[in-house]
Design a protein around this motif. Structure first.
Motif, mmCIF file in Angstrom:
data_model
loop_
_atom_site.group_PDB
_atom_site.id
_atom_site.type_symbol
_atom_site.label_atom_id
_atom_site.label_comp_id
_atom_site.label_asym_id
_atom_site.label_seq_id
_atom_site.Cartn_x
_atom_site.Cartn_y
_atom_site.Cartn_z
ATOM 1 N N ILE A 12 0.836 -1.198 0.000
ATOM 2 C CA ILE A 12 0.000 0.000 0.000
ATOM 3 C C ILE A 12 0.875 1.253 0.000
ATOM 4 C CG2 ILE A 12 -1.709 1.299 1.355
ATOM 5 C CD1 ILE A 12 -2.291 -1.777 2.499
ATOM 6 N N LEU A 16 4.363 3.756 -4.527
ATOM 7 C CA LEU A 16 4.634 2.496 -5.227
ATOM 8 C C LEU A 16 3.989 2.488 -6.612
ATOM 9 C CD1 LEU A 16 3.952 0.160 -2.181
ATOM 10 C CD2 LEU A 16 6.180 0.826 -3.078
ATOM 11 N N THR A 21 9.077 4.643 -5.804
ATOM 12 C CA THR A 21 9.650 3.585 -4.970
ATOM 13 C C THR A 21 9.427 2.232 -5.616
ATOM 14 O OG1 THR A 21 9.130 4.878 -3.006
ATOM 15 C CG2 THR A 21 9.595 2.560 -2.642
ATOM 16 N N THR A 22 10.478 1.431 -5.669
ATOM 17 C CA THR A 22 10.344 0.061 -6.169
ATOM 18 C C THR A 22 9.846 -0.809 -5.028
ATOM 19 O OG1 THR A 22 12.219 0.464 -7.590
ATOM 20 C CG2 THR A 22 11.596 -1.819 -7.296
ATOM 21 N N ASP A 23 8.868 -1.627 -5.317
ATOM 22 C CA ASP A 23 8.301 -2.503 -4.292
ATOM 23 C C ASP A 23 9.237 -3.679 -4.031
ATOM 24 O OD1 ASP A 23 6.828 -4.214 -2.713
ATOM 25 O OD2 ASP A 23 5.593 -4.926 -4.393
ATOM 26 N N THR A 24 10.038 -3.558 -2.993
ATOM 27 C CA THR A 24 10.933 -4.665 -2.653
ATOM 28 C C THR A 24 10.309 -5.542 -1.563
ATOM 29 O OG1 THR A 24 12.043 -3.221 -1.064
ATOM 30 C CG2 THR A 24 13.063 -3.428 -3.222
ATOM 31 N N SER A 70 1.419 -4.557 3.542
ATOM 32 C CA SER A 70 2.497 -3.706 4.042
ATOM 33 C C SER A 70 2.239 -2.256 3.686
ATOM 34 C CB SER A 70 3.850 -4.179 3.493
ATOM 35 O OG SER A 70 4.401 -3.251 2.593
ATOM 36 N N GLY A 74 1.638 4.522 9.211
ATOM 37 C CA GLY A 74 2.285 5.664 9.858
ATOM 38 C C GLY A 74 1.297 6.602 10.532
ATOM 39 N N ASP A 79 -1.858 7.650 5.938
ATOM 40 C CA ASP A 79 -1.710 6.292 6.456
ATOM 41 C C ASP A 79 -3.076 5.766 6.881
ATOM 42 O OD1 ASP A 79 1.130 5.943 6.142
ATOM 43 O OD2 ASP A 79 1.345 7.481 7.675
ATOM 44 N N VAL A 156 8.137 0.322 5.862
ATOM 45 C CA VAL A 156 9.602 0.510 5.901
ATOM 46 C C VAL A 156 10.273 -0.870 5.790
ATOM 47 C CG1 VAL A 156 11.540 1.442 7.222
ATOM 48 C CG2 VAL A 156 9.265 2.478 7.441
ATOM 49 N N GLU A 159 11.965 -2.510 8.861
ATOM 50 C CA GLU A 159 11.011 -2.943 9.894
ATOM 51 C C GLU A 159 10.254 -4.189 9.451
ATOM 52 O OE1 GLU A 159 8.216 -0.165 11.645
ATOM 53 O OE2 GLU A 159 9.584 1.485 11.217
HETATM 54 P P1 ATP Z 1 4.597 2.441 7.879
HETATM 55 O O1 ATP Z 1 3.510 1.501 7.683
HETATM 56 O O2 ATP Z 1 5.812 1.892 8.535
HETATM 57 O O3 ATP Z 1 4.222 3.776 8.456
HETATM 58 P P2 ATP Z 1 4.201 3.654 5.567
HETATM 59 O O4 ATP Z 1 3.952 3.048 4.246
HETATM 60 O O5 ATP Z 1 3.082 4.230 6.252
HETATM 61 O O6 ATP Z 1 5.014 2.718 6.456
HETATM 62 P P3 ATP Z 1 5.730 5.410 4.215
HETATM 63 O O7 ATP Z 1 6.307 6.701 4.650
HETATM 64 O O8 ATP Z 1 4.681 5.403 3.181
HETATM 65 O O9 ATP Z 1 5.226 4.763 5.496
HETATM 66 O O10 ATP Z 1 6.888 4.396 3.786
HETATM 67 C C1 ATP Z 1 8.028 4.295 4.557
HETATM 68 C C2 ATP Z 1 9.190 3.977 3.687
HETATM 69 O O11 ATP Z 1 9.096 2.646 3.231
HETATM 70 C C3 ATP Z 1 9.225 4.839 2.447
HETATM 71 O O12 ATP Z 1 10.576 5.124 2.119
HETATM 72 C C4 ATP Z 1 8.611 3.957 1.415
HETATM 73 O O13 ATP Z 1 9.007 4.302 0.124
HETATM 74 C C5 ATP Z 1 9.099 2.599 1.837
HETATM 75 N N1 ATP Z 1 8.192 1.546 1.356
HETATM 76 C C6 ATP Z 1 6.875 1.451 1.598
HETATM 77 N N2 ATP Z 1 6.358 0.365 0.984
HETATM 78 C C7 ATP Z 1 7.393 -0.250 0.351
HETATM 79 C C8 ATP Z 1 7.519 -1.430 -0.469
HETATM 80 N N3 ATP Z 1 6.470 -2.210 -0.738
HETATM 81 N N4 ATP Z 1 8.737 -1.742 -0.937
HETATM 82 C C9 ATP Z 1 9.797 -0.960 -0.669
HETATM 83 N N5 ATP Z 1 9.737 0.156 0.078
HETATM 84 C C10 ATP Z 1 8.569 0.515 0.586
#
Ligand code: ATP
Ligand code: MG
Length: 396
Positions: A12, A16, A21-24, A70, A74, A79, A156, A159
């Motif tokens: 999510i 993405l 951002t590449t979805d890793t 995922s 936040g 979020d 993240v 995490e």
């Molecule tokens: P959290 O759930 O921990 O708050 P979030 O998605 O709400 O995460 P973001 O600020 O959107 O918080 O994302 C945190 C970091 O993780 C960003 O750098 C984001 O690009 C990266 N990220 C989120 N999803 C992915 C993914 N599927 N693959 C790689 N990086 C990701």
């Protein structure tokens, strides 16, 4: 045979879907889930939008038995995952005091006051279970919906990886492995010719084993996959049959890489290697020395790029450079690799991608001309691999 248990992953975040951002995370979870017995059937990527997230979770929870989500946990307004999950579960949100306390404690440890919007992270669905997250502020959440156990993890990557390993994997481990894969690797063989040469093996095993091909530059990997009971044996028999046809064309399996394989062959023979590189710019030396312990067989190399360096450092005759040009068989014989990496410098006679590779050993010198494809970095990368493959064939 037990029914295959299937999993799905939902990632999510607007970032993405915008090229940012590449979805890793999905890739990481795929491998982890497969190792725990699950068959991953689908990924979904969703924007930060409550309705889109809720409908993706609902649809997915009817197709699989395990759903990992995922991102979007936040403290900021974008979020929305837990609100969306509550909507999918058809329940409201409640404030979880244990999450509030844990976020407060994390801020205290940093010596900073907790901004009020961090309390938003403690709003979790009324149905389900909070799983403590010691590596971040976002709570991990679990609930059952339709056919699936659903876990919501932070976006993240650091995490997510930690939590998957330490908090989730024990809970979802099926205790057996269902999907087995093997990758047989070749260099310099086209996909279609490779498939044609093994067509009878594919036909023989097609009921038990799935075959696939993956081209990465000049490398071609044959992927074989089998599921369920007897899968491991089926893979082994198919791999043996493939080896019967392809023999030494296969340089390695799965994680094995060419520089490592070449290194082992050199050690086995007690041989040493030195390089004189031009168009590959030291890349062959780099690849060889990426392998720990390479000093046992790799003596060193010279990158001679300008013609003056070719003659001064390596003693390539200046008249040869003038007569045949730097990119030529004669110069390669005096060097190891020389070619036109592009984008400029090509001609009708020697277009971009023309590479001469020479190999000199106790039983003489051989030179090969190759036409490689790719942009500048692709040509260089492929030159290195083709060169190592020629060496491997020679050493066998
Ligand atoms: P959290 O759930 O921990 O708050 P979030 O998605 O709400 O995460 P973001 O600020 O959107 O918080 O994302 C945190 C970091 O993780 C960003 O750098 C984001 O690009 C990266 N990220 C989120 N999803 C992915 C993914 N599927 N693959 C790689 N990086 C990701
Ligand atoms: Mg996000």
């Amino acid at each position: 045979m037990e029914k295959v248990k299937t999993a799905e992953v939902i990632v999510i975040g607007d970032e993405l879907l915008s090229g940012e951002t590449t979805d890793t995370n999905s890739t990481y979870l795929d491998a982890g889930l497969e190792a725990l017995g699950w068959m991953v059937r689908r990924h979904t990527t969703v924007l930060d939008d409550v309705d889109a997230i809720a409908s993706a979770i609902k649809a997915s929870s009817k197709r699989c038995q395990l759903l990992l989500c995922s991102g979007g946990l936040g403290p900021t307004i974008d979020d929305l995952t837990l609100a969306a999950f509550a909507s999918a579960l058809n329940c409201g949100l409640r404030k979880d005091e244990s999450v509030v306390a844990s976020i407060q404690a994390k801020f205290e440890k940093l010596g900073r006051p907790m901004p009020p919007n961090n309390e938003r992270q403690a709003m979790v669905p009324e149905i389900g279970e909070v799983i403590d997250n010691p590596v971040g502020t976002a709570p991990v959440f679990f609930a059952h919906l339709n056919d699936a156990d659903v876990y919501v993890l932070p976006g993240v990557p650091r995490e997510l990886k930690w939590l998957f390993k330490e908090k989730i994997s024990d809970r979802i481990n099926l205790g057996y492995r269902n999907v087995f894969r093997r990758s047989l690797k070749t260099v310099g063989r086209g996909e279609s010719s490779l498939e044609y040469s093994i067509r009878n093996i594919i036909a023989k095993h097609k009921d038990k084993v799935q075959f696939g091909f993956r081209a990465i530059g000049v490398e071609n990997h044959i992927k074989i996959m089998a599921m369920g009971s007897g899968a491991e044996d089926a893979i082994q028999v198919a791999a043996d049959d493939l080896r019967g046809i392809l023999g030494d064309s296969i340089y390695g399996v799965d994680q094995e890489i060419l520089p490592e394989v070449v290194g082992e062959l050199l050690i086995g023979r007690g041989d040493t290697l030195a390089l004189a590189e031009s168009c590959s710019g030291g890349l062959i030396a780099k690849q060889l020395t990426d392998v720990a312990g390479a000093s046992a067989y790799f003596l060193g190399g010279c990158v001679s790029y300008a013609n003056s360096a070719k003659s001064e450092l390596l003693g390539v005759c200046e008249s040869l450079l003038k007569r045949d040009g730097a990119v030529s068989a004669a110069v390669a014989e005096a060097l190891a690799t020389t070619g036109v990496a592009g984008p400029s410098g090509g001609s009708a006679e020697k277009p971009v991608g023309t590479v001469f590779i020479a190999l000199a050993g106790p039983d003489g010198t051989t030179v090969e001309r190759k036409q490689l494809i790719g942009n500048r970095s692709g040509v260089r990368e492929n030159t290195a691999l083709v060169c190592l493959e020629l060496l491997r064939q020679k050493l066998l």
